[in-house]
Design an enzyme around this catalytic site. Structure first.
Site, short mmCIF file in Angstrom:
data_model
loop_
_atom_site.label_atom_id
_atom_site.label_comp_id
_atom_site.label_asym_id
_atom_site.label_seq_id
_atom_site.Cartn_x
_atom_site.Cartn_y
_atom_site.Cartn_z
N ASN A 7 11.30 -32.93 3.45
CA ASN A 7 11.08 -31.50 3.65
C ASN A 7 10.29 -31.32 4.94
OD1 ASN A 7 10.45 -28.80 3.58
ND2 ASN A 7 9.53 -28.84 1.54
N HIS A 176 14.08 -20.74 -3.22
CA HIS A 176 13.57 -21.60 -4.31
C HIS A 176 14.71 -22.05 -5.23
CE1 HIS A 176 9.42 -19.37 -4.15
NE2 HIS A 176 9.38 -20.48 -3.44
N GLU A 379 11.38 -30.35 -7.08
CA GLU A 379 12.43 -30.09 -6.10
C GLU A 379 12.87 -31.36 -5.40
OE1 GLU A 379 9.66 -26.89 -4.92
OE2 GLU A 379 11.41 -25.94 -4.07
#
Ligand code: ADP
Length: 394
Positions: A7, A176, A379
């Site tokens: 990320n 999200h 995630e």
């Protein structure tokens, strides 16, 4: 098979390496203040957290340190062992699933930069840097938006001139998505039932709620064209009347960028309370008698409850409400306040069951009309799972 989940942010880079398909976390870490002074990185390995202060002039240097850590800690012996790298990408326009990054995607993706100017270009930097070090490793893009692509026009269109959608892509994208999808899959698996109607509440620094029908498809979600709208967040306004923008521009002699910055960075919990964007500070402030902290809490909880009620209506009734992310997983008070605002739905939680942090747990009472669960999100694992599936299909 070792799969890396990445990320990349404007001045940060987070990573987790998984052994797949087991989903075992081998090492994780964060590089911070990239391109700024006092940069450093921290890694978590064998339950221990180590912090190292190093100069990180750009993302390429960060990735070099990352690779060095994997090799020196003997997590991998050679780079070929990394069989897939999954990149979190904020806005994937109308991509409806995670994809393998190929030349076509790399050519098309810059067209999406404008949709998320703070994130998409830097997500691309992350992809390019990893490509330099690992040109032959399969990489995937896992979009925050793709899970929401099942929304219908009735939900994703704004009542703005239709040409704005056709010409400029003005519509609700939702964000999200990777977290909402993870939570939804987890609760379906746990209850062993596929036909559940689920409302997922991701309450963190950024917050959003998603309504998921019995087929596991998103019907609606609270974030919109950008992650600014919907719930009241750490520093973001959530829903407001757009006319406030020109009004404040005139009153305070500000540019549109300055007002947008106020709405994104100086509003929400921070804006109302004047104290902090962090829900823990707001809780403490309210407890100590700060009226604006108390008001912040009440406004935020009520907004969550109103969205849940609206989505319950949209789904024609729901089976489960799930709380996730920093606040959703950890703040018993927020969960209690939200549920207290849902009396019309007959939702009840047990204060003792609710007295927990960061654990998967059912917190509703047996006579509650809708089940309520805490489902810690992951995630990174979802990104690794998608990547594993795409790697093994190739
Ligand atoms: P991000 O959107 O940056 O991933 P997180 O999901 O980590 O955000 O959520 C950050 C929020 O979670 C902060 O408001 C923080 O106060 C809250 N939070 C984290 N841990 C706790 C805790 N133990 N109790 C209450 N709130 C918490």
């Amino acid at each position: 098979m070792k799969i890396l989940s990445v990320n990349a942010g404007s001045s940060s880079l987070k990573f987790t390496l998984f052994e797949m398909p087991a989903g075992e976390e081998l090492i994780s870490g964060t590089f911070e203040r990239i391109g700024i002074n006092n940069s450093f990185y921290s890694i978590k390995l064998n339950g221990e957290k180590i912090k190292k202060e190093v100069e990180l002039d750009n993302h390429k240097t960060a990735v070099k340190y990352l690779i060095d850590e994997l090799l020196t800690n003997k997590i991998i012996v050679s780079l070929e062992e990394l069989e897939g790298i999954g990149h979190r990408v904020l806005n994937g326009g109308e991509y409806n699933k995670s994809i393998i990054i190929d030349d076509e995607f790399l050519n098309v993706f810059p067209n999406y930069f404008e949709l998320a100017p703070l994130h998409n270009p830097v997500n691309m930097v992350g992809i390019e840097v990893f490509k330099e070090y690992l040109p032959n490793t399969l990489m995937t893009a896992v979009f925050d938006t793709s899970f929401h692509q099942t929304m219908k026009k009735t939900e994703y269109l704004y009542a703005t001139p239709y040409e704005w959608y056709e010409n400029y892509g003005v519509r609700k994208y939702g964000y999200h998505g990777t977290s909402h999808r993870y939570v939804d899959l987890t609760i379906r698996e746990h209850l062993g039932q596929n036909d559940l109607k689920v409302i997922t509440c991701h309450l963190g620094n950024g917050s959003s709620i998603t309504a998921i029908n019995s087929k596991g498809e998103v019907v609606d979600t609270s974030m919109g064209f950008t992650p600014l709208v919907g719930l009241i967040m750490g520093t973001r306004t959530g829903d407001i009347d757009a006319s406030i923008i020109p009004y404040i521009m005139k009153k305070e002699n500000k540019t549109v960028d300055e007002v947008m910055n106020d709405l994104n960075k100086k509003s929400g919990f921070l804006g109302i309370s004047g104290v902090s964007s962090d829900s823990r500070d707001i809780e403490n402030g309210a407890e100590e008698g700060n009226e604006l902290c108390d008001l912040t809490q009440k406004m935020a909880a009520r907004r969550v409850a109103n969205y849940v009620a609206m989505y319950n209506n949209l789904l024609e009734g729901s089976d489960v409400i799930c709380f996730t992310a920093g606040i959703g997983e950890n703040s018993a008070l927020t969960r209690q306040m939200v549920i207290d605002n849902l009396k019309s739905l007959g939702v009840k939680i047990d204060p003792q069951l609710n007295d927990v942090r960061g654990k998967f747990r059912k917190i509703s009472t047996e006579d509650s009309k809708i089940m309520v669960y805490i489902v810690p999100t992951n995630e990174e694992l979802m990104i690794a799972k998608d990547t594993y599936e795409l790697v093994t299909k190739e």
